[in-house]
Motif scaffolding. Structure first.
Motif, PDB file in Angstrom:
ATOM      1  N   LEU A 179       0.828  -1.210   0.000  1.00 10.96           N
ATOM      2  CA  LEU A 179       0.000   0.000   0.000  1.00 10.96           C
ATOM      3  C   LEU A 179       0.861   1.257   0.000  1.00 10.96           C
ATOM      4  N   ARG A 180       1.976   1.212   0.701  1.00  8.73           N
ATOM      5  CA  ARG A 180       2.880   2.371   0.704  1.00  8.73           C
ATOM      6  C   ARG A 180       3.475   2.603  -0.685  1.00  8.73           C
ATOM      7  N   CYS A 181       3.581   1.549  -1.476  1.00  9.13           N
ATOM      8  CA  CYS A 181       4.017   1.685  -2.871  1.00  9.13           C
ATOM      9  C   CYS A 181       2.862   2.123  -3.774  1.00  9.13           C
ATOM     10  N   ARG A 182       1.725   2.375  -3.195  1.00 10.87           N
ATOM     11  CA  ARG A 182       0.474   2.686  -3.877  1.00 10.87           C
ATOM     12  C   ARG A 182       0.040   1.545  -4.779  1.00 10.87           C
ATOM     13  N   GLY A 183       0.312   0.310  -4.318  1.00  9.20           N
ATOM     14  CA  GLY A 183      -0.238  -0.858  -4.985  1.00  9.20           C
ATOM     15  C   GLY A 183      -1.670  -1.070  -4.558  1.00  9.20           C
ATOM     16  N   ASN A 184      -2.445  -1.724  -5.413  1.00  8.45           N
ATOM     17  CA  ASN A 184      -3.860  -1.916  -5.068  1.00  8.45           C
ATOM     18  C   ASN A 184      -4.360  -3.338  -5.295  1.00  8.45           C
ATOM     19  N   MET A 185      -3.492  -4.258  -5.692  1.00  7.43           N
ATOM     20  CA  MET A 185      -3.957  -5.640  -5.874  1.00  7.43           C
ATOM     21  C   MET A 185      -2.870  -6.611  -5.444  1.00  7.43           C
ATOM     22  N   VAL A 186      -3.279  -7.838  -5.155  1.00  8.29           N
ATOM     23  CA  VAL A 186      -2.323  -8.825  -4.663  1.00  8.29           C
ATOM     24  C   VAL A 186      -2.823 -10.235  -4.929  1.00  8.29           C
ATOM     25  N   ILE A 187      -1.883 -11.122  -5.235  1.00  6.47           N
ATOM     26  CA  ILE A 187      -2.109 -12.562  -5.067  1.00  6.47           C
ATOM     27  C   ILE A 187      -1.386 -12.902  -3.767  1.00  6.47           C
ATOM     28  N   PRO A 188      -2.111 -13.132  -2.695  1.00  6.90           N
ATOM     29  CA  PRO A 188      -1.479 -13.261  -1.375  1.00  6.90           C
ATOM     30  C   PRO A 188      -0.983 -14.676  -1.090  1.00  6.90           C
ATOM     31  N   GLY A 189       0.128 -15.035  -1.734  1.00  9.23           N
ATOM     32  CA  GLY A 189       0.716 -16.340  -1.459  1.00  9.23           C
ATOM     33  C   GLY A 189       0.441 -17.347  -2.553  1.00  9.23           C
ATOM     34  N   THR A 190       1.175 -18.458  -2.463  1.00  7.93           N
ATOM     35  CA  THR A 190       1.116 -19.501  -3.477  1.00  7.93           C
ATOM     36  C   THR A 190       0.591 -20.789  -2.874  1.00  7.93           C
ATOM     37  N   ASP A 191      -0.622 -21.172  -3.246  1.00 10.31           N
ATOM     38  CA  ASP A 191      -1.166 -22.465  -2.860  1.00 10.31           C
ATOM     39  C   ASP A 191      -1.077 -22.695  -1.354  1.00 10.31           C
ATOM     40  N   LEU A 192      -1.413 -21.668  -0.574  1.00  9.34           N
ATOM     41  CA  LEU A 192      -1.423 -21.805   0.880  1.00  9.34           C
ATOM     42  C   LEU A 192      -2.737 -22.431   1.330  1.00  9.34           C
ATOM     43  N   PRO A 193      -2.744 -23.043   2.511  1.00 11.32           N
ATOM     44  CA  PRO A 193      -3.987 -23.649   2.999  1.00 11.32           C
ATOM     45  C   PRO A 193      -5.124 -22.637   3.085  1.00 11.32           C
ATOM     46  N   LYS A 194      -6.325 -23.090   2.773  1.00 11.54           N
ATOM     47  CA  LYS A 194      -7.479 -22.198   2.803  1.00 11.54           C
ATOM     48  C   LYS A 194      -7.764 -21.683   4.214  1.00 11.54           C
ATOM     49  N   SER A 195      -7.185 -22.351   5.209  1.00 16.77           N
ATOM     50  CA  SER A 195      -7.382 -21.917   6.593  1.00 16.77           C
ATOM     51  C   SER A 195      -6.558 -20.672   6.939  1.00 16.77           C
ATOM     52  N   GLY A 196      -5.632 -20.289   6.055  1.00 14.44           N
ATOM     53  CA  GLY A 196      -4.784 -19.137   6.326  1.00 14.44           C
ATOM     54  C   GLY A 196      -5.557 -17.832   6.289  1.00 14.44           C
ATOM     55  N   VAL A 197      -4.946 -16.781   6.862  1.00  9.92           N
ATOM     56  CA  VAL A 197      -5.619 -15.479   6.954  1.00  9.92           C
ATOM     57  C   VAL A 197      -5.216 -14.547   5.810  1.00  9.92           C
ATOM     58  N   HIS A 198      -4.405 -15.034   4.865  1.00  8.75           N
ATOM     59  CA  HIS A 198      -3.823 -14.160   3.857  1.00  8.75           C
ATOM     60  C   HIS A 198      -4.871 -13.434   3.015  1.00  8.75           C
ATOM     61  N   PHE A 199      -5.903 -14.148   2.555  1.00  7.96           N
ATOM     62  CA  PHE A 199      -6.951 -13.501   1.768  1.00  7.96           C
ATOM     63  C   PHE A 199      -7.739 -12.504   2.612  1.00  7.96           C
ATOM     64  N   ASP A 200      -8.056 -12.889   3.827  1.00  7.91           N
ATOM     65  CA  ASP A 200      -8.857 -12.027   4.690  1.00  7.91           C
ATOM     66  C   ASP A 200      -8.137 -10.722   4.995  1.00  7.91           C
ATOM     67  N   VAL A 201      -6.851 -10.807   5.332  1.00  4.12           N
ATOM     68  CA  VAL A 201      -6.107  -9.596   5.689  1.00  4.12           C
ATOM     69  C   VAL A 201      -5.965  -8.690   4.473  1.00  4.12           C
ATOM     70  N   ALA A 202      -5.694  -9.269   3.304  1.00  6.83           N
ATOM     71  CA  ALA A 202      -5.580  -8.459   2.085  1.00  6.83           C
ATOM     72  C   ALA A 202      -6.875  -7.708   1.816  1.00  6.83           C
ATOM     73  N   ALA A 203      -8.012  -8.386   1.948  1.00  7.17           N
ATOM     74  CA  ALA A 203      -9.302  -7.734   1.713  1.00  7.17           C
ATOM     75  C   ALA A 203      -9.581  -6.677   2.783  1.00  7.17           C
ATOM     76  N   GLU A 204      -9.276  -6.992   4.031  1.00 10.37           N
ATOM     77  CA  GLU A 204      -9.476  -6.030   5.122  1.00 10.37           C
ATOM     78  C   GLU A 204      -8.723  -4.727   4.862  1.00 10.37           C
ATOM     79  N   MET A 205      -7.529  -4.834   4.277  1.00 13.44           N
ATOM     80  CA  MET A 205      -6.687  -3.667   4.074  1.00 13.44           C
ATOM     81  C   MET A 205      -6.995  -2.940   2.769  1.00 13.44           C
ATOM     82  N   GLY A 206      -8.042  -3.383   2.075  1.00 12.69           N
ATOM     83  CA  GLY A 206      -8.552  -2.642   0.927  1.00 12.69           C
ATOM     84  C   GLY A 206      -8.015  -3.057  -0.413  1.00 12.69           C
ATOM     85  N   LEU A 207      -7.249  -4.140  -0.470  1.00 16.08           N
ATOM     86  CA  LEU A 207      -6.627  -4.554  -1.728  1.00 16.08           C
ATOM     87  C   LEU A 207      -7.575  -5.379  -2.594  1.00 16.08           C
TER      88      LEU A 207
END
Length: 697
Positions: A179-207
């Motif tokens: 976000l500090r780089c003024r990025g606005n999208m992300v693929i948050p990780g590679t084939d991580l378990p669905k139980s991870g928080v990576h998608f949730d945190v990315a969405a929470e932070m507006g990406l």
């Protein structure tokens, strides 16, 4: 607390802030960062209050109809108004993400907290007060509409902490930097378990969330959902579509760039498992059919969806051949070859280098997927900075923009920490559309180092000049994997007794020559490279020596680290090649010594990793499973054990007796008093000294 004077606001102590808009999740994260940063710099936690605007220092809010604020999405402005306390700063966002960008720009511009402060160990200085000029500011529109990171091959992030998958704390630092780089999208990780928080945190932070080209729509892999089934859309379209529908339902209320694609399981062409698709026409028709079906399913459930198609590998080739038909409003995403050149990637020994950019007249929207780090088991950089120069990156990315590929830019950012300089170059490019290399480097070095700027700039500039050039193209530059994957292939080929056969897996680097010549080819390149890396590291050590303690540690981790990994790998590979050459001549003791020197050099690479794991970075490189320096060390140790078997076995005393035992002892010693053979390391060190003296004689 604020005061004003002669065109400035002065903030000090306990700053009072109010949020005059609904606090959504992205805005809440922005406020969390603002509060933390103000406390870090001014020494007191700000007061987040519900007082009226007239009684606070800073107002944070979304724009109203009357506000002067950029009209483009994600715009923000700084405005000033008089109140009972004096002059007040208002941070105004066009939308949630615009407000977050405004907050982060405030902390960068006035608090001096730069985009990679966490990853580059920036020293954030305490200030008694902030001086803010009363000058309204309006953000400019970024060159690229959708810009972000693919957190890929992220083994360091995975292995850093004991918890798996990576925790919220890690992802918040990743996404804050983006976000500090003024990025606005992300693929948050590679084939991580669905139980991870990576998608949730990315969405929470507006990406915006987007997907890997091997996981279209972000759906579960077919063979995970249906183990034992044949992964054929032709045979079971309903099973694929069920997974796609599930993914759409789960994500439809989030900001998603929907990736349409159809590849085989395990990220390979689907026809490898279905040979009936044996012509480009058949393959293109199937991919077109599947993409159209995915497109329609999304359109039924999502309002104003944004679509993209990754023209990666075989899909790009089919599209360029006219065999794939895509809907008009899909962003077509072209990929570099992993080494920064906008051409097709190398597949094993096949390197067609077909231009991977839209041709003139190719209408619609286009973007690029670009690597600042890569993993291909050949010559890529994973642990080290890109070997491509800033000038080369500028040429390739600006060239892509000129070809019309400027709607989307997805960067493979890897583990972030080793790649901050390259990521900062791309940050400038995706926002400004161009970059002035020298002024950018000047600012980058000043942002993260307090002194030694001239010598540090020269080290960043000269780093890529030290890289081994292993081919005719400007991007044929060796990263850290060059010293490990080919070396392990050579060791395997050697110990399997295939020395009379060319190792076909190495033709990409050596050409189709004998195995002995393949080894010699690597030796020549490593010998040239070692001289350059020795010189670069020597210059680095001279520059670091005069730095203060804070800068010294940062320069070791952010600069010397990379050169030391190159040098140790280059040296280790060179000694390995010498070992094979001696073995080929049946000079087994000498080959044993050279293998030991190879081992010691590669072990130096492990010491470099461990030395960079201090403080918050403890264990950061313990999951080095891709370059895998430790695996190389084990392989070389196997080689030297094998070599010791070629003449010192079974007593493991014969070489000691032949080369090291005093002549006066050789004929009178009693065997029962010499039953403790030297260790491999000790024997190698003593034989090394013996052979060096013998050569001098």
């Amino acid at each position: 607390m604020s005061s004003a004077g002669a065109g400035f606001i002065h903030l000090s102590g306990r700053v009072r802030i109010t949020i005059a808009s609904k606090v959504t999740s992205p805005i809440n994260h922005g406020l969390r960062i603002l509060m933390r940063d103000l406390q870090t710099v001014l020494g007191e936690l700000p007061e987040l209050t519900e007082l009226s605007d007239d009684n606070v220092d800073i107002v944070v809010r979304l724009a109203s109809e009357e506000d002067v604020v950029p009209k483009h999405p994600e715009g923000f402005s700084f405005q000033f108004r008089e109140n009972s306390l004096g002059t007040q700063l208002q941070i105004i966002g066009k939308d949630d993400l615009g407000l977050v960008y405004g907050i982060l720009y405030f902390t960068e511009r006035y608090l001096g907290i730069h985009p990679f402060w966490f990853w580059a160990d920036q020293t954030v200085l305490h200030q008694e007060r902030l001086t803010i000029p009363i000058e309204p500011y309006e953000s400019s529109v970024s060159k690229v509409r959708f810009r972000g990171w693919f957190v890929n091959d992220e083994v360091c992030l995975i292995g850093w902490k004991d918890s798996y998958p990576p925790s919220r704390e890690i992802w918040e630092h990743v996404f804050e930097a983006l976000l500090r780089c003024r990025g606005n999208m992300v693929i948050p990780g590679t084939d991580l378990p669905k139980s991870g928080v990576h998608f949730d945190v990315a969405a929470e932070m507006g990406l915006w969330i987007t997907h890997h080209h091997a996981e279209p729509l972000g759906a579960e892999m077919f063979l995970r959902a249906y183990p034992g089934k044949r992964a054929s859309y032709q045979e079971a379209p309903e099973l694929f579509e069920h997974l796609w529908s599930e993914a759409i339902e789960k994500q439809k209320d989030h900001k998603v760039l929907w990736v349409l694609s159809f590849r085989g399981q395990g990220d390979k062409p689907f026809w490898e498992n279905d040979p009936s698709f044996d012509t480009p026409e058949k393959r293109g028709a199937m991919i077109s059919k599947v993409i159209r079906r995915q497109y329609d399913l999304i359109g039924k459930s999502v309002k104003d969806p944004v679509y993209c198609v990754a023209l990666y590998g075989e899909i790009a080739e089919l599209y360029k051949g006219g065999f794939i038909d895509l809907p008009d409003d899909v962003i077509k995403v072209w990929a570099d070859n992993g080494y920064g050149a906008m051409v097709s990637r190398r597949h094993g020994n096949l390197n067609l280098r077909v231009l991977a950019l839209p041709e003139r007249g190719d209408t619609g929207k286009h973007g690029i997927y670009y690597h600042v780090t890569f993993h291909d088991l050949q010559a890529s950089n994973h642990l080290t900075m890109s070997s491509g120069s800033a000038t080369f990156l500028k040429k390739e990315v600006e060239g892509a923009f000129a070809a019309g590929a400027d709607d989307y830019l997805l960067l493979n950012c890897g583990n972030i920490r080793p790649h901050v300089y390259t990521l900062d170059i791309l940050r400038t490019l995706w926002n400004e559309g161009t970059i002035e290399i020298d002024s950018h480097l000047e600012q980058f070095v000043r942002n993260y180092y307090e002194e030694g700027h001239v010598s540090l700039k020269e080290l960043y500039r000269s780093y890529t000049k030290a890289a081994i050039s292993y081919g005719p193209n400007p991007d044929d530059l060796a990263g850290d994997e060059y010293y490990h994957h080919p070396a392990r292939r050579i060791m395997g080929h050697w110990l399997q007794g295939k020395g009379d056969e060319t190792d076909e897996r190495l033709i990409w680097a050596t050409g189709e020559v004998s195995f002995a010549e393949q080894v010699r080819s690597f030796a020549r390149r490593c010998e040239e490279g070692l001289a350059k890396w020795n010189n670069w590291v020597e210059n680095c050590d001279k520059a670091i020596y005069i730095l203060g303690e804070n800068d010294k540690k940062k320069a070791i981790d952010q600069l010397r680290f990379h050169g030391a990994l190159h040098r140790s790998g280059c040296e280790g590979f060179l000694w390995l090649c010498h070992s094979y050459a001696a073995y080929s001549k049946k000079q087994y003791p000498q080959a044993f010594v050279y293998a030991s020197q190879s081992l010691w050099s590669y072990e130096e690479g492990l010491h470099v990793l461990r030395g960079s794991e201090q403080g918050k970075w403890e264990h950061f490189y313990r999951a080095d499973w891709l370059t895998n320096i430790e695996s190389t060390v084990r392989n070389v140790d196997t080689v030297r054990r094998f070599l010791r078997m070629q003449g010192d076995s079974p007593e493991f005393f014969l070489w000691y007796k032949e080369y090291l035992m005093p002549e006066t002892e050789k004929h009178i010693y009693l065997e029962n008093t010499h039953r403790n053979p030297l260790s491999d390391d000790e024997l190698a060190r003593r034989l090394k000294v013996y052979f060096e003296k013998s050569n001098q004689a």
